[in-house]
Design an enzyme around this catalytic site. Structure first.
Site, PDB file in Angstrom:
ATOM      1  N   ARG A  85      -5.183  -1.842   5.304  1.00  0.00           N
ATOM      2  CA  ARG A  85      -4.465  -1.815   4.023  1.00  0.00           C
ATOM      3  C   ARG A  85      -5.540  -1.903   2.935  1.00  0.00           C
ATOM      4  NH1 ARG A  85       0.951  -3.480   2.608  1.00  0.00           N
ATOM      5  NH2 ARG A  85       1.128  -4.110   0.430  1.00  0.00           N
ATOM      6  N   HIS A 135       1.779   5.566   1.824  1.00  0.00           N
ATOM      7  CA  HIS A 135       2.297   4.392   2.538  1.00  0.00           C
ATOM      8  C   HIS A 135       3.178   4.910   3.684  1.00  0.00           C
ATOM      9  CE1 HIS A 135       3.296   0.413   3.446  1.00  0.00           C
ATOM     10  NE2 HIS A 135       3.797  -0.027   2.309  1.00  0.00           N
ATOM     11  N   GLN A 194       5.866   2.643   5.646  1.00  0.00           N
ATOM     12  CA  GLN A 194       7.070   2.375   4.866  1.00  0.00           C
ATOM     13  C   GLN A 194       8.026   3.557   4.925  1.00  0.00           C
ATOM     14  OE1 GLN A 194       8.057  -0.532   3.014  1.00  0.00           O
ATOM     15  NE2 GLN A 194       9.948   0.653   3.186  1.00  0.00           N
ATOM     16  N   ASP A 206      10.870   1.776  -6.794  1.00  0.00           N
ATOM     17  CA  ASP A 206       9.762   0.876  -6.500  1.00  0.00           C
ATOM     18  C   ASP A 206       9.287   0.305  -7.825  1.00  0.00           C
ATOM     19  OD1 ASP A 206       7.785  -0.483  -5.135  1.00  0.00           O
ATOM     20  OD2 ASP A 206       6.478   1.245  -4.857  1.00  0.00           O
ATOM     21  N   CYS A 257      11.252  -0.662  -1.384  1.00  0.00           N
ATOM     22  CA  CYS A 257      10.306  -1.084  -0.346  1.00  0.00           C
ATOM     23  C   CYS A 257       9.940  -2.554  -0.437  1.00  0.00           C
ATOM     24  CB  CYS A 257       9.064  -0.206  -0.390  1.00  0.00           C
ATOM     25  SG  CYS A 257       8.166  -0.306  -1.950  1.00  0.00           S
ATOM     26  N   ARG A 309      10.605  -2.187   9.331  1.00  0.00           N
ATOM     27  CA  ARG A 309       9.143  -2.108   9.358  1.00  0.00           C
ATOM     28  C   ARG A 309       8.627  -2.583  10.719  1.00  0.00           C
ATOM     29  NH1 ARG A 309       6.141  -2.206   4.692  1.00  0.00           N
ATOM     30  NH2 ARG A 309       4.395  -1.961   6.144  1.00  0.00           N
TER      31      ARG A 309
END
Length: 318
Positions: free
Chosen positions: A111, A138, A141, A233, A273, A301
């Site tokens: 990450r 991402h 996700q 988001d 998310c 997830r």
């Protein structure tokens, strides 16, 4: 229940641009299987003896917990490494880190802010590298989002997603996976905030093959009129903190509230998310309302991380 054969062993997961529609569908099938096994308390220690190196250059809740718990449930081991734990934080070339870690672990999850750095890591690594978030993509996700939508509607192809807000890394990955899976996506953003041009080009080319449509609309009310899914988001992603005050003004008409949800298709769901800023990109009434599936997304997830891990690592036949 037998594990799904995905044919992506050893493959890096950096962006869904690099995957076929069939491979993504196989990953979703694997995630569904693993979710059922967990719910039924069936043993699925498919990665016994395997180790995952987890590099985190910024904060995480869902990503860290889902990968670490996922590896434990699969019988393997996850090693958490912050930027301060690694020599990469003191100037070691990422290429050297990749070659050294490849001798210790069976896969690397990272990450980081810089997608280019993650690409370099993958190029030099001898084990699969999984992108757990960069400034550009991402992918994990987006796969969890696809699984959640599939659970809610029983299908993916032909559904309409409207993403409202900033064209960031989450929007990029959602756009790519939507095009790959035949979902129509509308980006409702202010002008010049619709996202990366190369990502748009890739999504449009893929959409031509699956029959999906990818479009940009400035007016959020017009954008949600045929939506089965409304997604948003945060307005200020990591790295854009200095723009926070100006962004609050630019995006004020892009808040997802009850009035905007009412303009979507009957039975529409709301997705985010997380983490969410209640009162900014979404109201508390929508986030906590009956149409919200944000915590289903969060749970999923775990299941998609496990699907990715068991697909890219060598797993004995069952």
């Amino acid at each position: 229940m037998q594990q799904t054969k995905t044919n992506i062993t050893g493959k890096d997961v950096l962006t869904w641009k690099d995957f076929t529609t069939e491979e993504i569908e196989q990953l979703l099938e694997q995630a569904n299987l693993l979710k059922k096994k967990l719910k039924n308390n069936e043993s699925h220690e498919w990665l016994k003896g395997k180790s995952l190196g987890m590099i985190f250059q910024n904060a995480s809740t869902r990503t860290r917990v889902s990968f670490e718990v996922g590896m434990t449930q699969l019988g393997g081991h996850a090693l958490f490494l912050s930027g301060e734990d690694l020599q990469i934080g003191r100037g070691e070339p990422v290429e050297d880190t990749a070659r050294a870690m490849s001798r210790y672990v069976d896969a690397i999850m990272i990450r980081a802010n810089d997608h280019g750095m993650v690409q370099k890591l993958a190029e030099m690594s001898d084990v699969p590298v999984i992108n757990a978030l960069t400034d550009l993509y991402h992918p994990c996700q987006a796969l969890a989002d696809a699984l959640t939508i599939q659970e809610q509607f029983g299908r993916l192809k032909g559904l309409n997603i409207t993403y409202v807000g900033d064209g960031n890394n989450v929007a990029h990955s959602l756009m790519i996976i939507a095009a790959k899976l035949g979902m129509n996506m509308t980006m409702a953003t202010p002008q010049d905030y619709e996202g990366d041009a190369d990502v748009w080009d890739a999504a449009q080319k893929q959409a031509e093959q699956t029959g999906a449509t990818i479009r940009h609309v400035v007016d959020p009310e017009r954008a949600v009129s045929d939506a089965h899914i409304i997604y948003t988001d945060v307005w200020t992603s990591m790295g854009a903190e200095k723009e926070q005050q100006s962004r609050l003004k630019i995006f004020e008409k892009y808040q997802v509230n009850d009035q905007l949800m009412a303009k979507a298709q009957p039975g529409a769901i709301f997705m985010h998310c997380l983490p969410a800023h209640r009162g900014e990109e979404v109201t508390a009434s929508v986030l906590e309302g009956k149409q919200s599936v944000v915590f289903d997304q969060a749970e999923n997830r775990l299941h998609v991380q496990k699907a990715i891990l068991t697909s890219v690592m060598e797993v004995p036949a069952t």
